[in-house]
Design a protein around this motif. Structure first.
Motif, short mmCIF file in Angstrom:
data_model
loop_
_atom_site.label_atom_id
_atom_site.label_comp_id
_atom_site.label_asym_id
_atom_site.label_seq_id
_atom_site.Cartn_x
_atom_site.Cartn_y
_atom_site.Cartn_z
N LYS A 21 -2.85 -4.56 43.05
CA LYS A 21 -2.66 -4.25 41.64
C LYS A 21 -3.97 -3.77 41.00
O LYS A 21 -3.98 -2.78 40.27
N LEU A 22 -5.05 -4.48 41.28
CA LEU A 22 -6.34 -4.08 40.72
C LEU A 22 -6.78 -2.71 41.25
O LEU A 22 -7.34 -1.90 40.51
N GLN A 23 -6.46 -2.44 42.50
CA GLN A 23 -6.78 -1.14 43.07
C GLN A 23 -5.91 -0.05 42.42
O GLN A 23 -6.41 1.02 42.07
N ALA A 24 -4.65 -0.32 42.25
CA ALA A 24 -3.75 0.65 41.62
C ALA A 24 -4.18 0.95 40.18
O ALA A 24 -4.01 2.06 39.70
N ASP A 25 -4.77 -0.06 39.53
CA ASP A 25 -5.26 0.12 38.16
C ASP A 25 -6.63 0.79 38.12
O ASP A 25 -7.18 1.03 37.03
N GLY A 26 -7.20 1.06 39.29
CA GLY A 26 -8.49 1.73 39.36
C GLY A 26 -9.68 0.85 39.06
O GLY A 26 -10.78 1.34 38.77
N LEU A 27 -9.50 -0.48 39.15
CA LEU A 27 -10.58 -1.40 38.82
C LEU A 27 -11.42 -1.82 40.02
O LEU A 27 -12.57 -2.23 39.85
N ILE A 28 -10.83 -1.75 41.20
CA ILE A 28 -11.55 -2.09 42.43
C ILE A 28 -11.22 -1.06 43.50
O ILE A 28 -10.28 -0.28 43.38
N GLU A 29 -12.03 -1.11 44.56
CA GLU A 29 -11.72 -0.31 45.74
C GLU A 29 -12.06 -1.13 46.97
O GLU A 29 -12.89 -2.02 46.94
N ARG A 30 -11.35 -0.82 48.03
CA ARG A 30 -11.61 -1.48 49.31
C ARG A 30 -12.51 -0.56 50.12
O ARG A 30 -12.32 0.64 50.16
N ARG A 31 -13.48 -1.18 50.77
CA ARG A 31 -14.41 -0.44 51.63
C ARG A 31 -14.59 -1.22 52.92
O ARG A 31 -14.39 -2.44 52.96
N ALA A 32 -15.00 -0.51 53.94
CA ALA A 32 -15.32 -1.19 55.19
C ALA A 32 -16.50 -2.12 54.93
O ALA A 32 -17.46 -1.75 54.25
N SER A 33 -16.43 -3.31 55.46
CA SER A 33 -17.52 -4.27 55.30
C SER A 33 -18.71 -3.84 56.15
O SER A 33 -18.55 -3.45 57.31
N LEU A 34 -19.89 -3.90 55.57
CA LEU A 34 -21.10 -3.59 56.33
C LEU A 34 -21.42 -4.69 57.33
O LEU A 34 -22.02 -4.44 58.36
N ALA A 41 -14.35 -4.98 52.41
CA ALA A 41 -15.00 -5.51 51.22
C ALA A 41 -14.27 -4.97 50.00
O ALA A 41 -13.77 -3.84 50.01
N VAL A 42 -14.21 -5.75 48.97
CA VAL A 42 -13.61 -5.35 47.71
C VAL A 42 -14.74 -5.20 46.70
O VAL A 42 -15.52 -6.14 46.49
N THR A 43 -14.86 -4.02 46.10
CA THR A 43 -15.93 -3.77 45.14
C THR A 43 -15.35 -3.21 43.84
O THR A 43 -14.30 -2.57 43.84
N LEU A 44 -16.05 -3.47 42.76
CA LEU A 44 -15.64 -2.94 41.47
C LEU A 44 -15.92 -1.44 41.40
O LEU A 44 -16.93 -0.96 41.89
N THR A 45 -15.02 -0.73 40.78
CA THR A 45 -15.26 0.67 40.45
C THR A 45 -16.04 0.71 39.13
O THR A 45 -16.28 -0.34 38.51
N LYS A 46 -16.39 1.90 38.67
CA LYS A 46 -17.05 2.00 37.37
C LYS A 46 -16.15 1.44 36.27
O LYS A 46 -16.60 0.72 35.38
N ALA A 47 -14.86 1.76 36.35
CA ALA A 47 -13.91 1.23 35.37
C ALA A 47 -13.81 -0.29 35.48
O ALA A 47 -13.70 -0.99 34.47
#
Length: 125
Positions: A21-34, A41-47
């Motif tokens: 839901k948070l990703q669909a709302d553009g608030l977070i994105e999933r990235r490969a973990s370093l 990894a789940v990180t905040l977007t600018k929004a």
């Protein structure tokens, strides 16, 4: 995701739905973990950062209003009492993660946070 699940206290499925839901709302994105290529990894977007900042600012406004009735001396005394209470209520890292999940890290950095310090002390014991 598992770390997030533990912090928010949801099931794995519930955490996935929340993240979706948070990703669909553009608030977070999933990235490969370093740290581990198998995890995400789940990180905040600018929004998402902007939204989080707005929540923190709203909370600061409420706290400022509530604390305005106290003298500087009373605020210092309240801070000491809250530090003691938070320390007593933090027996381990898991409790720390639950307590601090909504913290304003800028206002209470980890090197002075009574909850973080209590968790570190518990880990040493």
């Amino acid at each position: 995701m598992d770390h997030l699940r533990q912090i928010v206290g949801l099931s794995a499925a519930g955490t996935t739905r929340l993240v979706d839901k948070l990703q669909a709302d553009g608030l977070i994105e999933r990235r490969a973990s370093l740290a581990d290529g198998r995890s995400r990894a789940v990180t905040l977007t600018k929004a998402g950062s902007k939204s989080a900042d707005a929540v923190l600012e709203a909370r600061r406004t409420v706290y400022a209003h509530a604390l305005a009735v106290l003298s500087a001396r009373d605020r210092k005394q309240l801070a000491r009492m809250l530090d003691a209470m938070l320390t007593a209520l933090t027996p381990d890292r898991a409790t720390c993660e639950l307590t601090c999940r909504l913290c304003d890290i800028a206002a209470c950095p980890q090197d002075i946070c009574p909850v973080e310090l209590a968790a570190l002390n518990a880990e040493k014991s």
